[in-house]
Design a protein around this motif. Structure first.
Motif, short mmCIF file in Angstrom:
data_model
loop_
_atom_site.label_atom_id
_atom_site.label_comp_id
_atom_site.label_asym_id
_atom_site.label_seq_id
_atom_site.Cartn_x
_atom_site.Cartn_y
_atom_site.Cartn_z
N UNK A 137 0.83 -1.21 0.00
CA UNK A 137 0.00 0.00 0.00
C UNK A 137 0.87 1.26 0.00
N UNK A 138 2.08 1.15 0.53
CA UNK A 138 2.98 2.31 0.55
C UNK A 138 3.35 2.72 -0.87
N UNK A 139 3.65 1.75 -1.72
CA UNK A 139 3.99 2.07 -3.11
C UNK A 139 2.81 2.75 -3.81
N UNK A 140 1.60 2.24 -3.59
CA UNK A 140 0.42 2.84 -4.20
C UNK A 140 0.22 4.27 -3.72
N UNK A 141 0.50 4.52 -2.44
CA UNK A 141 0.38 5.89 -1.92
C UNK A 141 1.41 6.81 -2.55
N UNK A 142 2.62 6.31 -2.68
CA UNK A 142 3.67 7.12 -3.31
C UNK A 142 3.30 7.50 -4.74
N UNK A 143 2.77 6.51 -5.49
CA UNK A 143 2.44 6.77 -6.90
C UNK A 143 1.26 7.72 -7.05
N UNK A 144 0.34 7.70 -6.10
CA UNK A 144 -0.84 8.57 -6.18
C UNK A 144 -0.57 9.97 -5.63
N UNK A 145 0.57 10.18 -5.01
CA UNK A 145 0.86 11.47 -4.38
C UNK A 145 1.17 12.55 -5.42
N UNK A 146 0.64 13.74 -5.19
CA UNK A 146 0.88 14.87 -6.07
C UNK A 146 1.45 16.08 -5.34
N UNK A 147 1.56 16.01 -4.03
CA UNK A 147 1.94 17.20 -3.26
C UNK A 147 3.24 17.05 -2.49
N UNK A 148 3.54 15.86 -2.02
CA UNK A 148 4.70 15.68 -1.17
C UNK A 148 5.99 15.60 -1.99
#
Length: 432
Positions: free
Chosen positions: A298-309
């Motif tokens: 789930x961490x990889x999916x969060x990283x890929x969906x991130x647009x602000x950090x």
């Protein structure tokens, strides 16, 4: 050597020689383009021999039939169409040609799947593992496992881990390995002989499957503390909504010697899956829909969906590779229990590998319609305490009106008396 049709023996040529009158050969009405010899002693071994008379020819019956040796036409010199002298050509009369071809075909393409397995001397020597228990010997055996498509990736990973640990211990190439490694290596060699039982279908499209309506690549990636890997499948769907899943490519790699966090390893596995997809899209001559990438991180999916950090350099570079080659919508979540790449990241013994069909056949949900696939992972918020996020630095500045020296003195003392006592000059100005 000039050769023409005149060099082909004929039945009427044999009639001239009484000792060859009982030998029957077939007539050939065609030209000769190539003379082919054989180095197989069994083929040319004479079963029956008819000796020559005088200067005449002689005949020998072999596995392939009668062979005529020597000049058939007496002193007549055979010449080619250009008038040059040509060599006399021996004639092989094939007996039972159809029977021979059928036997050879059945030997090479057996339908019962129980044909006798024949191994070369090199293969026998390899299975006997005549290599010393040293780092050089282990590398030789591991490198001898020819598996370009990665069918055996889960099985070869433990051997690679042994090799990595020996390198970590700075063991010499020709030093005997410690006893603890000997036990592990001996166990792996014993498993290697069991892999002779492994069989796999290489047809990507079954016979009578019909017209392909839908073709798509599915890539699974996973990582653990000891390694990471990926496995790719081709999912086909025909006009009858029948589904077939074919194994395409598998890869497993040991973790770097420098210890990495699991999220970084998972992200590295995702990059490997992307590179495999690029290669397969280029090499497979099929009309493919957009590939689907599956991960249990789930961490990889969060990283890929991130647009602000903003991420640390290691993570930022790999996210850039993934997002340049794929779209975020192509990435899906799969439970670890359904992820076949888990085998590539942890390794399997021969027994477990031979009993594990998920690695070759893919997870069960791929055989179902898309509506029954695992649901997308929707939570994309990243914790502010994630070590891969660059922390924002806040600088606060307070600006005040500067005071002149006189005002500073006045504000410092609580009474006029104390001020004039401490500073006579101020007292003089006060009297004026």
């Amino acid at each position: 050597m000039p050769v023409s049709q005149l060099c082909i023996p004929r039945q009427k040529d044999l009639i001239k020689w009484p000792h060859l009158k009982d030998i029957k050969i077939h007539e050939i009405d065609s030209g000769i383009d190539l003379l082919i010899g054989t180095n197989n002693s069994k083929v040319s071994e004479p079963w029956e021999l008819v000796n020559s008379k005088g200067d005449g020819p002689y005949a020998a019956r072999t596995l392939l039939g009668w062979v005529i040796y020597g000049p058939l036409r007496g002193d007549n010199i055979i010449r080619d169409p250009n008038g040059a002298a040509a060599a006399s050509v021996n004639r092989i009369s094939i007996v039972n040609l159809e029977e021979l071809l059928i036997k050879q075909y059945n030997h090479d393409f057996s339908k019962n799947g129980k044909e006798k397995e024949e191994m070369s001397q090199e293969e026998v020597k390899f299975l006997n593992i005549e290599q010393p228990y040293t780092k050089r010997g282990i590398l030789s055996v591991v490198g001898s496992v020819y598996d370009p498509l990665g069918f055996l990736s889960p099985f070869t990973l433990p051997a690679k881990l042994i090799m990595q640990e020996l390198c970590k211990n700075a063991l010499g190439w020709d030093e005997n390995i410690p006893q603890t490694f000997c036990q592990r290596w001996t166990g792996w060699l014993a498993d290697l002989n069991k892999m002779a039982e492994f069989k796999v279908d290489r047809c990507m499209k079954p016979i009578n499957f019909g017209q392909i309506r839908y073709a798509q690549l599915h890539h699974f990636s996973d990582a653990s503390e000891c390694g990471y890997g990926t496995v790719s499948y081709l999912r086909l769907e025909n006009n009858k909504d029948e589904v077939y899943v074919a194994f395409i490519l598998g890869k497993s790699r040991v973790a770097p010697l420098k210890q990495m966090t699991i999220p970084r390893m998972e992200l590295t596995a995702a990059v490997l899956a992307v590179r495999v997809d690029i290669m397969l899209q280029r090499e497979l001559h099929l009309k493919l829909d957009k590939s689907i990438f599956w991960t249990d991180s789930t961490t990889v999916l969060k990283y890929l969906n991130n647009e602000t950090k903003r991420f640390q350099t290691f993570v930022a570079n790999r996210i850039s590779v993934v997002r340049d080659a794929t779209e975020v919508a192509q990435w899906r979540y799969v439970n670890t229990k359904e992820n076949p790449a888990d085998e590539a990241s942890r390794g399997l013994t021969a027994e477990r590998f031979l009993n594990c069909r998920r690695w070759i056949e893919g997870p069960e949900f791929l055989y179902k319609q898309q509506q029954k696939w695992p649901k997308p992972y929707l939570e994309i918020a990243i914790s502010v305490h994630d070590p891969e996020i660059k922390q924002d630095v806040t600088v606060n500045a307070i600006v005040t009106n500067p005071l002149n020296p006189t005002n500073t003195l006045i504000n410092y003392f609580s009474s006029w008396r104390n001020l004039t006592t401490a500073d006579p000059i101020t007292a003089v100005f006060g009297k004026d």
